[in-house]
Design a protein around this motif. Sequence first.
Motif, mmCIF file in Angstrom:
data_model
loop_
_atom_site.group_PDB
_atom_site.id
_atom_site.type_symbol
_atom_site.label_atom_id
_atom_site.label_comp_id
_atom_site.label_asym_id
_atom_site.label_seq_id
_atom_site.Cartn_x
_atom_site.Cartn_y
_atom_site.Cartn_z
ATOM 1 N N ARG A 99 0.833 -1.215 0.000
ATOM 2 C CA ARG A 99 0.000 0.000 0.000
ATOM 3 C C ARG A 99 0.864 1.261 0.000
ATOM 4 O O ARG A 99 0.545 2.237 -0.669
ATOM 5 C CB ARG A 99 -0.941 0.013 1.197
ATOM 6 C CG ARG A 99 -2.042 -1.007 1.069
ATOM 7 C CD ARG A 99 -2.957 -0.963 2.255
ATOM 8 N NE ARG A 99 -4.001 -1.968 2.075
ATOM 9 C CZ ARG A 99 -5.032 -2.098 2.850
ATOM 10 N NH1 ARG A 99 -5.179 -1.286 3.886
ATOM 11 N NH2 ARG A 99 -5.925 -3.023 2.640
ATOM 12 N N LEU A 100 1.960 1.220 0.750
ATOM 13 C CA LEU A 100 2.882 2.364 0.762
ATOM 14 C C LEU A 100 3.566 2.502 -0.594
ATOM 15 O O LEU A 100 3.712 3.616 -1.110
ATOM 16 C CB LEU A 100 3.937 2.188 1.855
ATOM 17 C CG LEU A 100 3.428 2.004 3.280
ATOM 18 C CD1 LEU A 100 4.594 1.798 4.238
ATOM 19 C CD2 LEU A 100 2.569 3.173 3.707
ATOM 20 N N ILE A 101 3.987 1.382 -1.163
ATOM 21 C CA ILE A 101 4.645 1.391 -2.472
ATOM 22 C C ILE A 101 3.703 1.971 -3.520
ATOM 23 O O ILE A 101 4.091 2.831 -4.310
ATOM 24 C CB ILE A 101 5.093 -0.026 -2.868
ATOM 25 C CG1 ILE A 101 6.222 -0.500 -1.947
ATOM 26 C CG2 ILE A 101 5.516 -0.080 -4.327
ATOM 27 C CD1 ILE A 101 6.578 -1.973 -2.100
ATOM 28 N N GLU A 102 2.465 1.508 -3.512
ATOM 29 C CA GLU A 102 1.484 1.977 -4.494
ATOM 30 C C GLU A 102 1.271 3.487 -4.378
ATOM 31 O O GLU A 102 1.278 4.200 -5.386
ATOM 32 C CB GLU A 102 0.168 1.228 -4.289
ATOM 33 C CG GLU A 102 -0.844 1.494 -5.352
ATOM 34 C CD GLU A 102 -2.071 0.598 -5.239
ATOM 35 O OE1 GLU A 102 -3.066 0.931 -5.902
ATOM 36 O OE2 GLU A 102 -2.042 -0.416 -4.512
ATOM 37 N N ALA A 103 1.122 3.969 -3.164
ATOM 38 C CA ALA A 103 0.910 5.409 -2.963
ATOM 39 C C ALA A 103 2.151 6.202 -3.370
ATOM 40 O O ALA A 103 2.038 7.247 -4.027
ATOM 41 C CB ALA A 103 0.566 5.688 -1.497
ATOM 42 N N ASP A 104 3.337 5.699 -3.002
ATOM 43 C CA ASP A 104 4.574 6.402 -3.352
ATOM 44 C C ASP A 104 4.827 6.388 -4.857
ATOM 45 O O ASP A 104 5.293 7.388 -5.408
ATOM 46 C CB ASP A 104 5.771 5.781 -2.630
ATOM 47 C CG ASP A 104 5.812 6.127 -1.144
ATOM 48 O OD1 ASP A 104 5.137 7.086 -0.732
ATOM 49 O OD2 ASP A 104 6.542 5.432 -0.417
ATOM 50 N N LEU A 105 4.546 5.278 -5.523
ATOM 51 C CA LEU A 105 4.724 5.228 -6.975
ATOM 52 C C LEU A 105 3.877 6.306 -7.646
ATOM 53 O O LEU A 105 4.312 6.958 -8.592
ATOM 54 C CB LEU A 105 4.356 3.848 -7.531
ATOM 55 C CG LEU A 105 5.363 2.741 -7.294
ATOM 56 C CD1 LEU A 105 4.774 1.395 -7.705
ATOM 57 C CD2 LEU A 105 6.661 2.997 -8.035
ATOM 58 N N HIS A 106 2.679 6.509 -7.126
ATOM 59 C CA HIS A 106 1.807 7.534 -7.698
ATOM 60 C C HIS A 106 2.333 8.929 -7.393
ATOM 61 O O HIS A 106 2.421 9.783 -8.278
ATOM 62 C CB HIS A 106 0.378 7.369 -7.181
ATOM 63 C CG HIS A 106 -0.583 8.254 -7.885
ATOM 64 N ND1 HIS A 106 -0.918 9.507 -7.419
ATOM 65 C CD2 HIS A 106 -1.257 8.091 -9.045
ATOM 66 C CE1 HIS A 106 -1.761 10.071 -8.251
ATOM 67 N NE2 HIS A 106 -1.987 9.227 -9.252
ATOM 68 N N LEU A 135 12.325 4.539 -4.600
ATOM 69 C CA LEU A 135 11.528 5.035 -3.478
ATOM 70 C C LEU A 135 12.312 4.976 -2.173
ATOM 71 O O LEU A 135 12.007 5.700 -1.219
ATOM 72 C CB LEU A 135 10.232 4.233 -3.343
ATOM 73 C CG LEU A 135 9.266 4.319 -4.520
ATOM 74 C CD1 LEU A 135 8.084 3.390 -4.287
ATOM 75 C CD2 LEU A 135 8.826 5.742 -4.786
ATOM 76 N N LEU A 136 13.316 4.110 -2.127
ATOM 77 C CA LEU A 136 14.131 3.981 -0.922
ATOM 78 C C LEU A 136 15.225 5.042 -0.851
ATOM 79 O O LEU A 136 15.917 5.152 0.148
ATOM 80 C CB LEU A 136 14.749 2.585 -0.856
ATOM 81 C CG LEU A 136 13.739 1.455 -0.695
ATOM 82 C CD1 LEU A 136 14.436 0.114 -0.848
ATOM 83 C CD2 LEU A 136 13.011 1.558 0.630
ATOM 84 N N CYS A 137 15.376 5.809 -1.927
ATOM 85 C CA CYS A 137 16.407 6.855 -1.981
ATOM 86 C C CYS A 137 15.800 8.244 -1.814
ATOM 87 O O CYS A 137 16.484 9.243 -2.026
ATOM 88 C CB CYS A 137 17.151 6.780 -3.312
ATOM 89 S SG CYS A 137 18.006 5.229 -3.567
ATOM 90 N N ALA A 138 14.541 8.302 -1.471
ATOM 91 C CA ALA A 138 13.853 9.585 -1.312
ATOM 92 C C ALA A 138 13.062 9.548 -0.009
ATOM 93 O O ALA A 138 12.889 8.488 0.592
ATOM 94 C CB ALA A 138 12.921 9.826 -2.499
ATOM 95 N N ASP A 139 12.586 10.697 0.403
ATOM 96 C CA ASP A 139 11.769 10.762 1.613
ATOM 97 C C ASP A 139 10.349 10.330 1.248
ATOM 98 O O ASP A 139 9.495 11.152 0.919
ATOM 99 C CB ASP A 139 11.776 12.181 2.187
ATOM 100 C CG ASP A 139 11.006 12.268 3.489
ATOM 101 O OD1 ASP A 139 10.854 11.215 4.168
ATOM 102 O OD2 ASP A 139 10.546 13.361 3.833
ATOM 103 N N ARG A 154 10.439 5.698 5.009
ATOM 104 C CA ARG A 154 10.206 5.936 6.443
ATOM 105 C C ARG A 154 9.794 4.654 7.162
ATOM 106 O O ARG A 154 10.142 4.448 8.326
ATOM 107 C CB ARG A 154 9.187 7.046 6.634
ATOM 108 C CG ARG A 154 9.728 8.417 6.234
ATOM 109 C CD ARG A 154 8.794 9.554 6.620
ATOM 110 N NE ARG A 154 7.496 9.499 5.981
ATOM 111 C CZ ARG A 154 7.199 10.067 4.811
ATOM 112 N NH1 ARG A 154 8.125 10.717 4.129
ATOM 113 N NH2 ARG A 154 5.983 9.983 4.310
ATOM 114 N N ALA A 155 9.059 3.779 6.473
ATOM 115 C CA ALA A 155 8.626 2.524 7.096
ATOM 116 C C ALA A 155 9.783 1.550 7.279
ATOM 117 O O ALA A 155 9.801 0.782 8.243
ATOM 118 C CB ALA A 155 7.540 1.869 6.250
#
Length: 66
Positions: A6-13, A41-45, A50-51
């Motif tokens: 769910r975090l990945i999906e939101a961050d990808l968007h 996504l692991l190289c950005a805030d 954060r998780a």
Amino acid sequence: MLTHWRLIEADLHDVYGIDVEDRPLMRDRSWRWLEIRISGLLCADTRLYRALAPEPETPSVPDVPG
């Protein structure tokens, strides 16, 4: 990491404008393409960063006699 989908999906968007529900887009892209973006996504805030980020260490301060 996929337990945080769910975090990945939101961050990808948010980060890349990728809607993972866009089936034609996702079918046209390779797993490598998706893996690179998730790794990014692991190289950005991001939520994912954060998780998964370790808690920052608090430097120890020596006792100062008072």
